[in-house]
Design a protein around this motif. Structure first.
Motif, PDB file in Angstrom:
ATOM      1  N   GLN A   1      19.567  32.889 -25.803  1.00 46.28           N
ATOM      2  CA  GLN A   1      19.589  32.535 -24.380  1.00 46.28           C
ATOM      3  C   GLN A   1      18.603  31.405 -24.134  1.00 46.28           C
ATOM      4  O   GLN A   1      17.460  31.439 -24.609  1.00 46.28           O
ATOM      5  CB  GLN A   1      19.225  33.749 -23.524  1.00 46.28           C
ATOM      6  CG  GLN A   1      19.332  33.473 -22.024  1.00 46.28           C
ATOM      7  CD  GLN A   1      19.063  34.724 -21.200  1.00 46.28           C
ATOM      8  OE1 GLN A   1      19.018  35.823 -21.752  1.00 46.28           O
ATOM      9  NE2 GLN A   1      18.883  34.549 -19.905  1.00 46.28           N
ATOM     10  N   ALA A   2      19.054  30.390 -23.434  1.00 42.17           N
ATOM     11  CA  ALA A   2      18.177  29.274 -23.097  1.00 42.17           C
ATOM     12  C   ALA A   2      17.163  29.729 -22.055  1.00 42.17           C
ATOM     13  O   ALA A   2      17.446  30.622 -21.250  1.00 42.17           O
ATOM     14  CB  ALA A   2      19.001  28.112 -22.551  1.00 42.17           C
ATOM     15  N   PRO A   3      15.953  29.128 -22.052  1.00 40.31           N
ATOM     16  CA  PRO A   3      14.963  29.479 -21.030  1.00 40.31           C
ATOM     17  C   PRO A   3      15.542  29.273 -19.638  1.00 40.31           C
ATOM     18  O   PRO A   3      16.240  28.294 -19.375  1.00 40.31           O
ATOM     19  CB  PRO A   3      13.818  28.495 -21.299  1.00 40.31           C
ATOM     20  CG  PRO A   3      13.979  28.117 -22.743  1.00 40.31           C
ATOM     21  CD  PRO A   3      15.455  28.119 -22.997  1.00 40.31           C
ATOM     22  N   GLY A   4      15.292  30.237 -18.762  1.00 41.96           N
ATOM     23  CA  GLY A   4      15.790  30.113 -17.388  1.00 41.96           C
ATOM     24  C   GLY A   4      17.279  30.345 -17.284  1.00 41.96           C
ATOM     25  O   GLY A   4      17.945  29.808 -16.392  1.00 41.96           O
ATOM     26  N   GLY A   5      17.817  31.154 -18.207  1.00 43.37           N
ATOM     27  CA  GLY A   5      19.258  31.452 -18.187  1.00 43.37           C
ATOM     28  C   GLY A   5      19.643  32.124 -16.897  1.00 43.37           C
ATOM     29  O   GLY A   5      18.819  32.676 -16.165  1.00 43.37           O
ATOM     30  N   ALA A   6      20.934  32.092 -16.603  1.00 45.16           N
ATOM     31  CA  ALA A   6      21.417  32.654 -15.339  1.00 45.16           C
ATOM     32  C   ALA A   6      21.033  34.117 -15.205  1.00 45.16           C
ATOM     33  O   ALA A   6      21.121  34.876 -16.167  1.00 45.16           O
ATOM     34  CB  ALA A   6      22.948  32.503 -15.262  1.00 45.16           C
ATOM     35  N   ALA A   7      20.629  34.504 -14.048  1.00 42.14           N
ATOM     36  CA  ALA A   7      20.249  35.886 -13.803  1.00 42.14           C
ATOM     37  C   ALA A   7      21.426  36.803 -14.044  1.00 42.14           C
ATOM     38  O   ALA A   7      22.551  36.478 -13.660  1.00 42.14           O
ATOM     39  CB  ALA A   7      19.736  36.046 -12.379  1.00 42.14           C
TER      40      ALA A   7
END
Length: 276
Positions: free
Chosen positions: A260-266
């Protein structure tokens, strides 16, 4: 506590020097006092693909492998003197090289484990349409004049040995040395006249003379078949399976990992990491 920490420092092992090789087996030569051994030659040979490795051994080129190791050793020793492996950019390059080597070794193991005889047979059966092709095992004699072809045909029909006559009389030097053997041929790759004649013939029959641009053919149809057997295409199938196996394995790893990329969708669903 101080004594304990000092004991830990004393027990620390020095970091391995990149590129260190085991110098096992017979000593073939030395470079600045360090041996180049048969084990090192064998290890370098093992890095080549099997077909390239077999060719090197068959052509007696293993001496070049030793020469390559001598050159590598000279450059390696000089790099150590200059502490090249301590430079940040070199450390990064060496780390990536090690990762790539480990990745290749892992994927080779996975491919080996998954290309079992049973898996290859299943692939062959599933793709059977690719191997259904009319083929004939053929010997031929090529001569310039039809009259000569007719005379040779009479000799064969009278009991003459087809292979011996082909070796003596055929203008096709490539096959004549092997008694006119063309091996297994696909009729779809032949001229219409030749393909039609082979299709109509039965195993053991001599056909001809058949005209072509090069002259006139006599052909001995040794065997016929409608499908290429598994044993003849086993290595081809293994190669074709390789890419699919590697792709599938990488997908398996991705599905079992938390990526998961940093700040992935909630609320995004993330697979649990292995062992979590």
């Amino acid at each position: 506590m101080i004594a304990f920490l000092l004991s830990l420092v004393a027990c620390e092992q020095p970091a391995p020097i990149p590129g260190t090789l085991e110098r096992t087996g017979e000593v073939l030569t030395t470079v600045n006092g360090l041996p180049i051994t048969q084990g090192m030659v064998d290890g370098l040979l093992a890095q080549y693909p099997p077909e390239a490795r077999d060719k090197i051994v068959a052509q007696g080129q293993t001496a070049k492998i030793k020469d390559d190791l001598v050159t590598m050793e000279l450059i390696y020793q000089e790099a150590l003197k200059m502490q090249i492996h301590q430079k940040p950019e070199s450390k990064m390059a060496l780390a990536y090289a090690e990762r790539q080597a480990m990745a290749r070794a892992l994927l080779e193991q996975v491919v080996t484990d998954r290309t079992t005889d049973a898996a290859i047979k299943a692939w062959y059966d599933e793709h059977a349409v690719q191997f259904r092709k009319p083929q004939a095992k053929v010997r031929h004699i090529l001569v310039k004049e039809e009259a000569e072809a007719q005379e040779l045909l009479k000799q064969i029909q009278a009991g003459g040995n087809f292979a011996e006559i082909a070796a003596q009389k055929s203008m096709d030097a490539r096959t004549a040395k092997d008694g006119g053997s063309m091996g297994w041929v696909d009729t779809k790759n032949m001229t219409k006249e030749v393909a039609d004649a082979i299709t109509a013939a039965t195993a053991g029959q001599v056909i001809g003379p058949i005209p072509s641009k090069g002259g006139f053919h006599l052909m001995l149809i040794e065997e016929k078949r409608d499908m290429v057997p598994l044993e003849e295409v086993k290595e081809t199938i293994r190669t074709k399976m390789r890419e699919d196996i590697v792709s599938s394995y990488i997908e398996e790893l991705k599905k079992g990992a938390a990526i998961q990329a940093p700040g992935g969708a909630a609320g995004a669903t993330v697979s649990p990491a292995p062992g979590a």
